[in-house]
Structures are given as C-alpha cells and as structure tokens.
Design an enzyme around this catalytic site. Sequence first.
Site, mmCIF file in Angstrom:
data_model
loop_
_atom_site.group_PDB
_atom_site.id
_atom_site.type_symbol
_atom_site.label_atom_id
_atom_site.label_comp_id
_atom_site.label_asym_id
_atom_site.label_seq_id
_atom_site.Cartn_x
_atom_site.Cartn_y
_atom_site.Cartn_z
ATOM 1 N N CYS A 1 0.936 -1.153 0.020
ATOM 2 C CA CYS A 1 -0.180 0.039 0.113
ATOM 3 C C CYS A 1 0.862 1.323 0.127
ATOM 4 C CB CYS A 1 -1.011 0.144 1.152
ATOM 5 S SG CYS A 1 -2.030 1.557 1.245
ATOM 6 N N HIS B 1 -10.175 1.629 1.064
ATOM 7 C CA HIS B 1 -9.588 3.080 1.420
ATOM 8 C C HIS B 1 -10.733 3.908 1.322
ATOM 9 C CE1 HIS B 1 -5.278 2.707 1.423
ATOM 10 N NE2 HIS B 1 -5.093 2.280 0.133
HETATM 11 O O1 K1U Z 1 -3.887 1.731 -2.880
HETATM 12 C C1 K1U Z 1 -2.576 1.567 -2.920
HETATM 13 O O2 K1U Z 1 -2.045 1.985 -1.737
HETATM 14 C C2 K1U Z 1 -1.808 1.200 -3.878
HETATM 15 C C3 K1U Z 1 -1.433 -0.249 -3.923
HETATM 16 C C4 K1U Z 1 -2.188 -1.314 -4.675
HETATM 17 C C5 K1U Z 1 -2.392 -2.545 -4.365
HETATM 18 C C6 K1U Z 1 -1.104 -3.435 -4.624
HETATM 19 C C7 K1U Z 1 -0.985 -4.677 -4.496
HETATM 20 C C8 K1U Z 1 -2.176 -5.251 -3.971
HETATM 21 C C9 K1U Z 1 -3.398 -4.571 -3.379
HETATM 22 C C10 K1U Z 1 -3.361 -3.424 -3.825
HETATM 23 C C11 K1U Z 1 -0.105 -0.427 -4.686
HETATM 24 O O3 K1U Z 1 0.069 -0.278 -5.752
HETATM 25 S S1 K1U Z 1 1.456 -1.041 -3.712
HETATM 26 C C12 K1U Z 1 2.595 -0.983 -5.011
HETATM 27 C C13 K1U Z 1 2.441 -2.313 -5.989
HETATM 28 O O4 K1U Z 1 1.839 -3.222 -5.566
HETATM 29 C C14 K1U Z 1 2.842 -2.475 -7.210
HETATM 30 C C15 K1U Z 1 3.959 -1.062 -7.745
HETATM 31 C C16 K1U Z 1 4.563 -1.367 -9.021
HETATM 32 C C17 K1U Z 1 4.270 -2.377 -9.762
HETATM 33 C C18 K1U Z 1 3.482 -3.510 -9.288
HETATM 34 C C19 K1U Z 1 2.849 -3.595 -7.881
HETATM 35 ZN ZN ZN Z 2 -3.627 1.268 -0.115
#
Ligand code: K1U
Ligand code: ZN
Length: 170
Positions: A94, A140
């Site tokens: 996150c 969220h």
């Molecule tokens: O809501 C957020 O904080 C974004 C979050 C979304 C998320 C990721 C993984 C599982 C559920 C929801 C993110 O994007 S964290 C970063 C991430 O997972 C990522 C970044 C770059 C490439 C691939 C993944």
């Molecule tokens: Zn998140």
Amino acid sequence: MALLPILEFPDPRLRTRAARVDPVELATPAFQTLFDDMFETMYQAPGIGLAASQVDVHKRFMVIDVSEEHDAPRVFVNPTITARSGEQVYQEGCLSVPNIFADVTRAATITVEALDRHGQAFTLEADGLLAVCIQHEMDHLEGKLFVDYLSPLKREMVRKKLLKAKRSAA
Ligand code: K1U
Ligand code: ZN
C-alpha cells in the site's frame, strides 16, 4: 499535471469514510485534472492503484492500472461490488503503508458497477490482481487499510516501524 502528496499510516485522515460523487461534478475541469494528477502520482510511486482518500480527497473514486505497460488506465467513480465469489490470498502492499507487505484474503472474482471519468455507467467482472486491487481501493474509500486485516499486535509493530522510519528521515 502534478504529483500529489500521499497520506501515510497512521494519519487519521485515512480513516475518513468518503462521500459519493455528484456525477455533475465530473464535467468540471478540476475533477478531470484530479484524475490526471492521480494517475501521474500512482505511476510515479510506482503503484497499480490509488484511492482519492489517499490524496486527502474524501470522495468515492479511485484510479487503477494493473498493466505492466501503463496502457490500461481505469477510473471507478461511486463503485459498488454487486457480486463476489471464491477466495484468493495475495501479498498486498500500500502506498500509504510504505515497505510493508502482508497476505490478505479477498474474494477471487467480483462484479463491480461504477461510473467512468465521464459519468458513463459500466459493469466489470474482475478476477486476479485487478479484483484484489479494486477491493483494496474500495477499502480505502471506507477508511479501511490492509493492515486492519493483521492482528492488533502486528498492526502495532507496523505503526511503530513507520513512525520510527519517519523520525529517522526527518
Ligand atoms: O492503494 C494503494 O496503496 C496502491 C497499492 C495497490 C495494491 C497493490 C497490491 C495489492 C493490492 C493493492 C499499490 O500499488 S502498492 C505497489 C504495488 O503493489 C506495485 C507497484 C509497482 C508494480 C507492481 C505493483
Ligand atoms: Zn492502499
């Protein structure tokens, strides 16, 4: 376009329940700029999703792009999950809880109804990472974080770790 500051756990503003968007607002340039700024902020982070709550806008919308090429941007305004089935476990991250990853169990397949950035209604059936991400972003909008699925002890360890990291960065 502009990069927006992302709120970080344990900031109490992340606990705000977001209010529904009046579709009339979507036609305003300010709203369209906000979508663009949120995509830019999400790609730069980098992340695959960003809810308005994370940038201190307490309205019910989020942006998502789970593609590697950044060529599948999706906006969900006033999303509701109308069906869910099965279970999947995914190690989530996150942007509001940096450098913490934990397994979360969520529905494997969901049907979501929402408006797009122009106020057009759509229905989407999602599974895999897209389904995980939609459910994470919708949490969220309810003021819920993925660390809430952890035990109170583990959540307290995460809180202390992030406060310590913030203090040493300052
Ligand atoms: O809501 C957020 O904080 C974004 C979050 C979304 C998320 C990721 C993984 C599982 C559920 C929801 C993110 O994007 S964290 C970063 C991430 O997972 C990522 C970044 C770059 C490439 C691939 C993944
Ligand atoms: Zn998140």
